[in-house]
Design an enzyme around this catalytic site. Structure first.
Site, mmCIF file in Angstrom:
data_model
loop_
_atom_site.group_PDB
_atom_site.id
_atom_site.type_symbol
_atom_site.label_atom_id
_atom_site.label_comp_id
_atom_site.label_asym_id
_atom_site.label_seq_id
_atom_site.Cartn_x
_atom_site.Cartn_y
_atom_site.Cartn_z
ATOM 1 C CE LYS A 23 -2.141 -0.913 3.908
ATOM 2 N NZ LYS A 23 -1.340 -2.057 4.371
ATOM 3 N NE ARG A 98 -3.096 -0.808 10.632
ATOM 4 C CZ ARG A 98 -2.004 -0.341 9.999
ATOM 5 N NH1 ARG A 98 -1.971 0.887 9.527
ATOM 6 N NH2 ARG A 98 -0.976 -1.125 9.840
ATOM 7 N NE ARG A 134 8.453 -2.990 5.493
ATOM 8 C CZ ARG A 134 7.199 -2.662 5.754
ATOM 9 N NH1 ARG A 134 6.411 -2.259 4.775
ATOM 10 N NH2 ARG A 134 6.719 -2.781 6.965
ATOM 11 N NE ARG A 167 7.628 -0.523 9.804
ATOM 12 C CZ ARG A 167 6.395 -0.446 9.335
ATOM 13 N NH1 ARG A 167 6.159 0.124 8.169
ATOM 14 N NH2 ARG A 167 5.383 -0.954 10.009
ATOM 15 N NE ARG A 178 3.452 -4.644 11.412
ATOM 16 C CZ ARG A 178 4.397 -4.528 10.478
ATOM 17 N NH1 ARG A 178 5.558 -5.163 10.605
ATOM 18 N NH2 ARG A 178 4.187 -3.783 9.430
#
Ligand code: AMP
Length: 229
Positions: A23, A98, A134, A167, A178
């Site tokens: 996203k 969310r 990532r 992160r 998550r």
């Protein structure tokens, strides 16, 4: 797109989907294309946390655990941002809403022009690989993936040579939390929006360029320009 010089007004575009769906990449590009502001609540919360603001101190442990920050905190943070955008011709939202509660708050801010919603569907194992691999450049914010899109020199940005960072919540245990939070609290928004607004789905398993093309086709037919009266 409108004729050059004409002031256009876009509906809010909401990007829904699990963490790792892509996203962020797509929202930034779309906001640039439409020339409207873009909001990532994740980026905004990380900024509060790194500056040690009152909100950042309240959100820190929750974000680190992979859970959702309480609605009251997020709604008031985003509410302030929305007021600052009162002159803009539209917004692109990544990571907000969310929860159904947040979506109801957004409805109130938007009034008659409900959002256009794009839902990204991506397989679970693909999400795990994207998130664990990532890495990002703290300077130019370019995103890499050690498995899928590695930099030329391991650990360093191709553009500016900065050391890439990971992160803290891209740790596998936290990622699973998550994704569980997404299933529990965010997935219900798919049905919420499907029934009440312009709702589209994108196959986010595809490469980013293919997703971008699909998005362009959707948005061209989606009447993203809103009622200006
Ligand atoms: P993201 O960068 O969108 O993956 O968000 C990172 C983290 O910030 C999430 O795992 C949540 O802890 C928190 N967060 C971001 N957006 C929201 C939101 N709309 N509501 C609650 N928590 C959020």
């Amino acid at each position: 797109m409108p004729a050059q010089g004409a002031k256009s007004c876009y509906r809010a575009v909401v990007f829904l989907g699990p963490p790792g769906a892509g996203k962020g990449t797509q929202t930034r590009a779309l906001a640039e294309r439409l020339g409207v502001p873009y909001l990532s609540t994740g980026d905004m919360l990380r900024d509060h946390i790194s500056r040690g603001t009152a909100l950042g101190r309240q959100a820190d442990a929750v974000v680190a655990a992979g859970e959702l920050v309480p609605d009251e905190l997020v709604n008031s943070m985003v509410g302030v941002w929305f007021k600052q955008q009162s002159d803009s011709n539209g917004v692109v939202l990544d990571g907000f809403p969310r929860t159904v509660n947040q979506a109801r708050e957004l409805d109130q801010w938007l009034g008659n022009n409900g959002p256009v919603v794009i839902n990204f569907r991506v397989e679970y194992n693909e999400l795990i690989q994207r998130l664990t691999g990532r890495r990002s450049c703290p300077q130019c914010r370019r995103i890499y993936n050690v498995y899928l899109k590695p930099p030329a020199r391991d650990g360093f940005c191709d553009c500016d040579g900065a050391r890439l960072t990971q992160r803290p919540d891209d740790d596998e245990q936290v990622i699973r939390e998550r994704l569980a939070a997404y299933e529990r609290q965010t997935r219900p928004l798919v049905e919420f929006y499907r029934q009440r607004t312009k709702f589209f789905e994108v196959d986010g398993n595809q490469p980013p360029e293919t997703v971008t093309n699909q998005l362009c086709r959707i948005l061209e037919g989606a009447d993203v320009v809103c009622n200006q009266q």
